[in-house]
Design an enzyme around this catalytic site. Structure first.
Site, PDB file in Angstrom:
ATOM      1  N   LYS A 192       0.839  -1.207   0.000  1.00  0.00           N
ATOM      2  CA  LYS A 192       0.000   0.000   0.000  1.00  0.00           C
ATOM      3  C   LYS A 192       0.878   1.263   0.000  1.00  0.00           C
ATOM      4  CE  LYS A 192      -3.553  -2.450  -0.242  1.00  0.00           C
ATOM      5  NZ  LYS A 192      -4.586  -3.073   0.549  1.00  0.00           N
TER       6      LYS A 192
HETATM    7  C1  PLP Z   1      -5.645  -4.202   0.818  1.00  0.00           C
HETATM    8  C2  PLP Z   1      -7.094  -3.932   0.942  1.00  0.00           C
HETATM    9  C3  PLP Z   1      -7.808  -4.251   2.103  1.00  0.00           C
HETATM   10  C4  PLP Z   1      -7.219  -5.062   3.215  1.00  0.00           C
HETATM   11  O1  PLP Z   1      -6.122  -4.477   3.819  1.00  0.00           O
HETATM   12  P1  PLP Z   1      -5.261  -5.321   4.876  1.00  0.00           P
HETATM   13  O2  PLP Z   1      -4.512  -4.257   5.632  1.00  0.00           O
HETATM   14  O3  PLP Z   1      -4.375  -6.227   4.088  1.00  0.00           O
HETATM   15  O4  PLP Z   1      -6.206  -6.059   5.742  1.00  0.00           O
HETATM   16  C5  PLP Z   1      -9.128  -3.849   2.200  1.00  0.00           C
HETATM   17  N1  PLP Z   1      -9.729  -3.193   1.190  1.00  0.00           N
HETATM   18  C6  PLP Z   1      -9.098  -2.887   0.049  1.00  0.00           C
HETATM   19  C7  PLP Z   1      -9.819  -2.131  -1.016  1.00  0.00           C
HETATM   20  C8  PLP Z   1      -7.759  -3.267  -0.125  1.00  0.00           C
HETATM   21  O5  PLP Z   1      -7.136  -3.006  -1.283  1.00  0.00           O
END
Ligand code: PLP
Length: 394
Positions: A192
């Site tokens: 991210k």
């Molecule tokens: C990555 C993602 C999540 C989950 O995030 P984590 O921190 O891995 O639990 C939720 N929603 C979206 C749209 C994502 O891209």
């Protein structure tokens, strides 16, 4: 930079996403390892303080992931068995899984073709007496139409929980994502815009939600461990809810503290590269790119393109394989929720009136986009896309 000869292939594989970490993160982590406090403690508190300042919210509650944060936010909002929660099919499965964890049902609303975000005009027809909340997902980091969503929520008494896994640093009409809805949940997963390895944050301006989120994310205890072991503490706390073990640790926060300081710089680079993609790809046939609204700041977490596979001799999945042979990694964000086996067969999710999401689901792919890339990498990607479109155009 010129896009030169067609036949050459990159010598090194370019992954679709990579974190960007520096000495500051490493030094802070080592400092934490030498201290006596590894789990949620002073560094997590500091990260929360910095975070709420950055997103301009009154409160920030750290959690172990965005998935955990969505679960906690839904519980804090009182979502329970038999309730319905409206969201988009164009999201990671975690958004809908969190709804199911609460015993509630996800109700899917189709997306706009321009930015692939939830279609506000179509939300109203899906509201029933059981609807409790809306989860808008800021796809790729482009903010959803929050004014329209907040108006509908107010009119129908619904709680808005934003999935901002892609949207740290994004802004809607001058307001930071994280300061608008009832609660907003961020992700610090490795790929991210900023990372803590794994981790997440819930921001809110509502004190009651902040207190509840703290309780649900730490065993349902009336206070968390850091406070229980603090010198001034009486050390006696009781379970007031069925909570979870979803807290962040100081090891994760050590990374987050420094990642957050770099986020605007990271976004600047992402925007610069996205602009090059926009310019260079918009002239290539059989590809469509998303459009950005004038009044938003776009964090550019991913760069999606939609292939017109009906005019190509190749499927989306084969296109990704062909890109891999050019030494370029691509991925799919996202297979629409209603196309997943579990959601089709076990949840029997209502997939009617989702034509745009169904279309995009079979055709979308994400190109590499992250600050660790060089400008030459960006042009290598463009060159490879150009080459494959020329080869496979019908
Ligand atoms: C990555 C993602 C999540 C989950 O995030 P984590 O921190 O891995 O639990 C939720 N929603 C979206 C749209 C994502 O891209």
């Amino acid at each position: 930079m010129p896009v030169h000869d067609d036949t050459s292939i990159r010598s090194e594989f370019l992954p679709v996403g990579r974190p960007m970490l520096g000495d500051e993160e490493r030094d802070e982590m080592l400092d934490t390892l030498k201290s006596d406090w590894l789990s949620k403690g002073p560094k997590t508190k500091l990260f929360e303080e910095q975070f709420k300042e950055y997103v301009n919210s009154a409160y920030a509650v750290s959690v172990s992931s965005c998935t955990a944060g969505l679960h906690v936010a839904l519980r804090s909002a009182g979502v329970k068995e038999g309730d319905e929660v409206i969201t988009t099919p164009m999201t990671f499965v975690a958004t809908c899984n969190a709804i199911l964890y609460c015993g509630a049902r996800p109700v899917l609303v189709d997306i706009y073709p321009d930015d692939l975000n939830i279609c506000v005009e179509k939300i109203k027809s899906k509201i029933t007496a059981r609807t409790k909340a809306i989860i808008p997902v800021h796809f790729a980091g482009h903010p959803c139409e929050m004014d329209g969503i907040m108006d509908i929520a107010k009119e129908h008494g619904l709680i808005v929980i934003e999935d901002a896994a892609h949207a740290i640093g994004s802004e809607y009409r001058g307001k930071k994502i994280g300061s608008i809805g009832d609660m907003t949940v961020f992700s610090f997963y490795a790929t991210k815009n900023i990372t803590t390895g794994d981790g997440g944050m819930i921001s809110t301006n509502n004190e009651e939600y902040a207190v509840k989120a703290g309780i649900f994310s730490f065993h349902g205890l009336s206070s968390d461990a850091w406070q229980r072991y603090a010198p001034q503490s009486k050390g006696v706390y009781e379970t007031v809810e069925l909570g979870y073990k979803y807290n962040m640790t100081d090891i994760q926060a050590s990374i987050g503290i420094h990642q957050l300081k770099k986020v605007d710089r990271f976004i600047d680079i992402r925007q610069k590269y996205a602009h090059i993609y926009d310019e260079e790809l918009s002239g290539i046939p059989c590809i469509s790119i998303t459009k950005m609204k004038q009044y938003v700041k776009h964090s550019r977490h991913i760069y999606p393109i939609v292939l017109d596979i009906d005019k190509l001799k190749i499927s989306r999945n084969d296109f990704i394989e062909a890109m891999k042979k050019e030494n370029i990694g691509c991925s799919v964000h996202f297979m629409a929720i209603h196309k997943h086996k579990y959601y089709r067969e076990e949840i029997k999710i209502d997939s009617s009136d989702l034509s745009t999401a169904s279309y995009v689901s079979d055709r979308v792919l994400s190109l590499p986009l992250y600050p660790k890339m060089t400008e030459k990498d960006v042009y290598d990607v463009i060159k490879a896309v150009n080459k494959l479109i020329r080869i496979y155009n019908k």
